[in-house]
Structures are given as structure tokens and as C-alpha cells.
Design a protein around this motif. Structure first.
Motif, PDB file in Angstrom:
ATOM      1  N   ASN A  93       0.836  -1.213   0.000  1.00 32.33           N
ATOM      2  CA  ASN A  93       0.000   0.000   0.000  1.00 32.33           C
ATOM      3  C   ASN A  93       0.867   1.259   0.000  1.00 32.33           C
ATOM      4  O   ASN A  93       0.531   2.258  -0.640  1.00 32.33           O
ATOM      5  CB  ASN A  93      -0.930   0.011   1.217  1.00 32.33           C
ATOM      6  CG  ASN A  93      -2.267  -0.656   0.927  1.00 32.33           C
ATOM      7  OD1 ASN A  93      -2.332  -1.616   0.157  1.00 32.33           O
ATOM      8  ND2 ASN A  93      -3.332  -0.177   1.538  1.00 32.33           N
TER       9      ASN A  93
ATOM     10  N   GLY B  93      -5.604  -2.544  -1.052  1.00 31.07           N
ATOM     11  CA  GLY B  93      -4.629  -3.541  -0.590  1.00 31.07           C
ATOM     12  C   GLY B  93      -5.341  -4.861  -0.310  1.00 31.07           C
ATOM     13  O   GLY B  93      -6.372  -4.884   0.379  1.00 31.07           O
TER      14      GLY B  93
ATOM     15  N   GLY C 273       3.465  -5.183   6.770  1.00 31.07           N
ATOM     16  CA  GLY C 273       2.118  -5.354   6.210  1.00 31.07           C
ATOM     17  C   GLY C 273       1.103  -4.914   7.253  1.00 31.07           C
ATOM     18  O   GLY C 273       1.256  -5.242   8.424  1.00 31.07           O
TER      19      GLY C 273
ATOM     20  N   GLY D 238      -3.105  -4.211   8.478  1.00 26.97           N
ATOM     21  CA  GLY D 238      -4.509  -4.500   8.275  1.00 26.97           C
ATOM     22  C   GLY D 238      -5.350  -3.335   8.744  1.00 26.97           C
ATOM     23  O   GLY D 238      -4.821  -2.257   9.048  1.00 26.97           O
TER      24      GLY D 238
ATOM     25  N   GLY E 139      -7.899 -10.542   3.537  1.00 29.00           N
ATOM     26  CA  GLY E 139      -8.186  -9.253   4.156  1.00 29.00           C
ATOM     27  C   GLY E 139      -8.019  -8.148   3.122  1.00 29.00           C
ATOM     28  O   GLY E 139      -7.189  -8.253   2.216  1.00 29.00           O
TER      29      GLY E 139
HETATM   30  C1  BTN Z   1      -7.368  -6.673   7.152  1.00 30.43           C
HETATM   31  O1  BTN Z   1      -7.870  -7.789   7.132  1.00 30.43           O
HETATM   32  O2  BTN Z   1      -7.327  -6.013   8.197  1.00 30.43           O
HETATM   33  C2  BTN Z   1      -6.795  -6.097   5.877  1.00 30.43           C
HETATM   34  C3  BTN Z   1      -5.509  -6.751   5.503  1.00 30.43           C
HETATM   35  C4  BTN Z   1      -4.912  -6.211   4.205  1.00 30.43           C
HETATM   36  C5  BTN Z   1      -3.565  -6.810   3.897  1.00 30.43           C
HETATM   37  C6  BTN Z   1      -3.017  -6.372   2.580  1.00 30.43           C
HETATM   38  S1  BTN Z   1      -1.587  -7.273   2.102  1.00 30.43           S
HETATM   39  C7  BTN Z   1      -1.283  -6.157   0.798  1.00 30.43           C
HETATM   40  C8  BTN Z   1      -1.593  -4.767   1.307  1.00 30.43           C
HETATM   41  N1  BTN Z   1      -0.455  -4.210   1.982  1.00 30.43           N
HETATM   42  C9  BTN Z   1      -0.681  -4.034   3.280  1.00 30.43           C
HETATM   43  O3  BTN Z   1       0.153  -3.566   4.084  1.00 30.43           O
HETATM   44  N2  BTN Z   1      -1.912  -4.414   3.603  1.00 30.43           N
HETATM   45  C10 BTN Z   1      -2.629  -4.905   2.449  1.00 30.43           C
END
Ligand code: BTN
Length: 333
Positions: A97, A213, A122, A124, A194
């Protein structure tokens, strides 16, 4: 397309051996240039032997996200895509992201997709960490610049949920994908996907954009202890449990997202209807947590804009457009 993408496209499309003159002419290279490229692809893990009297044949591909190959395979799956018109792969980055956010501010075109084999930060929703196991899942972000009034940007969530669900079922026909409103996809009661959508306005141009994302658990057999019992992967839900071709999953998902992106305006009712059919929450008692309170009730449907309609215990109806939803351990049923 790069020369490697053209070679992979030609070999995948043919699905047989192509003679050197045939392949060279198809991809617009000399026989020497072609041989040089094949050496490079072989070093990257492809098996493309030169079979005597037949020619080059693609026999196997590495379990890696390779931009040229994703481009080639997406072209076979669907022509003229917007979502996936440019693909980049990082071996490691903080968060895809973040990468796409920077690209957006530098004027990147809508539809660029950035994958990472792993993410060191990463994230969420609600500031949570997103576990991005190296080479086991699909961790990627898409830049969109929707031609929608800002009040309709919430449609993006429903679009992504339905598009990814369709893509996963196209890649693995044995699975059924459920939507846990608003942002999660479940397989057999556990979370496999997610979605984190972040939107912003470019201070210079004033143009809005959204970074979509998506994290898809594909081949994991185990999860960190804090996710045990809650998270799952496609592989764990596949009869026989063989590992999946992550590029194929990615291609099916991007193709379905692209297809549905064209329907975000006039076809949105159909997207919502599908999200409702796939919903894990409808007809269940749920609790929605906000920063300053909570609502409890039965989830009874989705509104035309994708928000969730709830009937509370006293019989009143309300709609919610966000929040942290859990299926309640209480309630009349
Ligand atoms: C969640 O379930 O809370 C959302 C998760 C999202 C994960 C994806 S992986 C690719 C992109 N880069 C990130 O840092 N997050 C999203």
C-alpha cells in the motif's frame, strides 16, 4: 510487453513446442536474442528445453511472482484490462500500500498493481499487523482512480470483496467463498483474505485516488500462534491439499476485479446482490463495535450502497457503513 512477457505469452498460448523460427517470429526477436532470453528465464527457474526437431516448450514455472509472466497470463485470461495494465513485483517491501501510494502521488496510471513476496510492515484494518509469509500468499495493492462521486467510493469495498471471491472460486472450483462484511473473505468459517482500502487526494492536482490492498492466504499450512484457529489458506481448504500456483490465483482475481470494475457504476446493484448472497452475517446476530459504542442486532441485508442493515433487539432497523463486526455469542437463535 517486455520480450520475456512476449515469450512466455507465446509459449503458454501455444501449449506445445514452438520451433525456433516460429517462436522468434511470434515474439519479434532473432534466434540469438531468443536463446539469450531463454537462458535468463531458465536461470529464473523456468524449464524451457529446446526439444530436438520440435523446438522450445514451457514445461514448468517457478513458484515465484514474476511480473512478465503475470502480464502474459492475464492477457490470455482477459484482453484490454485496466486493473493489471502494469504489474510490478518486489521481493520485499514494507507494505505494498505504501509503494502504490507513492506511485499514485507521482502520477501513476489507474490499474497499476504491485505485488510483494513478503512485507516487513504489512498492515490490516484498525492499525493491525498483517502477517505476510514469504512466498506463501498474495500480498498486493492496486491503484484506482474511480470515476464516481466521492460519496460512492464506499462501493469499492463491495467490488473488491465480490471480485476476489469470484477469482478464488475460478482458481479453486472446490471452495466456496463467503464475505464477512465489510472487508474479509472466509473459507469454511475462517479468514483467508483481508482487504484494506486507503484513499487520498493528491495535494497538487486535487485528484482523488484509492489504494486497494489485498492479502490472500494461498499456500500456508500454519499461521502464527495469535492467528491459530482464526486464519486459513486456500490450500488448507483444497481437497488433497496440494500447493496452488499463486500466479494463477492472482490472474483469476485480477481478471474478475477488472471485469467487475466496469460495472461499478450502472451494474453496482448486481454486485451488492452477490455480496448479500455470499454474506456470512445475514440472518445472524451480530455486534458492531465503534470507537464510541456498539450496536447489537440481527443482520438482515445489504443496502443498495453496500452498507449493512440491522434489526436491533427492540425491533428498530438501522444501517451501518463500517466498524468492527463480530458474530454474537448471544441472541434469540
Ligand atoms: C485486514 O484484514 O485487516 C486487511 C488486511 C490487508 C492486507 C493487505 S496485504 C497487501 C496490502 N499491503 C498491506 O500492508 N496491507 C494490504
Amino acid at each position: 510487453m517486455t520480450p520475456d512477457a512476449r515469450i512466455l505469452l507465446a509459449l503458454r498460448q501455444a501449449d506445445r513446442a514452438l520451433t525456433v523460427p516460429e517462436l522468434a517470429a511470434t515474439v519479434g526477436l532473432t534466434a540469438e536474442e531468443l536463446a539469450f532470453r531463454i537462458v535468463g528465464l531458465t536461470a529464473a527457474g523456468y524449464q524451457i528445453p529446446l526439444i530436438p526437431h520440435q523446438g522450445y516448450r514451457l514445461l514448468a514455472a517457478p513458484d515465484r511472482m514474476i511480473a512478465d509472466d503475470v502480464v502474459a497470463r492475464l492477457k490470455i485470461e482477459r484482453s484490454g484490462v485496466v486493473i493489471g495494465r502494469e504489474i510490478l513485483v518486489f521481493q520485499k517491501t514494507s507494505s505494498t500500500n505504501d509503494v502504490v501510494g507513492r506511485m499514485a502521488r507521482e502520477g501513476a496510471a489507474e490499474g497499476v498493481v504491485v505485488f510483494a513476496e513478503t512485507q516487513t510492515a504489512g498492515r490490516g484494518r484498525l492499525g493491525r499487523r498483517w502477517a505476510s509469509a514469504d512466498h506463501e500468499g498474495l500480498w498486493f495493492s492496486i491503484l484506482v482512480r474511480p470515476e464516481l462521486g466521492i460519496s460512492d467510493w464506499s462501493r469499492l469495498t463491495t467490488w473488491v470483496a465480490v471480485g476476489v471471491a469470484r477469482g478464488l472460486e475460478a482458481a479453486v472450483p472446490e471452495v466456496r467463498v463467503a464475505v464477512k462484511w465489510p472487508n474479509d473473505l472466509y473459507l469454511n468459517g475462517q479468514k483467508a483474505v483481508g482487504i484494506l482500502i486507503e484513499s487520498a487526494t493528491d495535494p497538487k492536482s486535487g485528484a482523488g485516488f484509492a489504494i486497494v490492498g489485498i492479502g490472500i492466504n494461498v499456500n500456508q499450512l500454519e499461521f502464527p500462534p495469535e492467528l491459530a484457529g482464526k486464519a486459513t489458506s486456500l490450500r488448507l481448504n483444497r481437497p488433497g491439499g496440494a500447493p496452488l500456483d499463486r500466479q494463477e490465483v492472482a490472474v483469476k482475481v485480477l481478471a474478475r476485479l477488472d471485469e467487475l470494475y466496469q460495472e461499478l457504476g450502472s451494474g453496482f446493484d448486481r454486485i451488492v446482490a452477490e455480496a448479500e448472497r455470499r454474506s456470512l452475517l445475514i440472518a445472524r446476530w451480530i455486534e458492531v463495535q465503534y470507537p464510541h459504542g456498539r450496536v447489537r442486532g440481527e443482520a438482515i441485508g445489504l443496502e443498495r450502497d453496500g452498507s449493512l442493515r440491522i434489526r436491533t433487539e427492540d425491533g428498530a432497523e438501522c444501517t451501518i457503513s463500517g466498524g468492527e463486526v463480530s458474530v454474537a455469542a448471544w441472541g434469540p437463535r
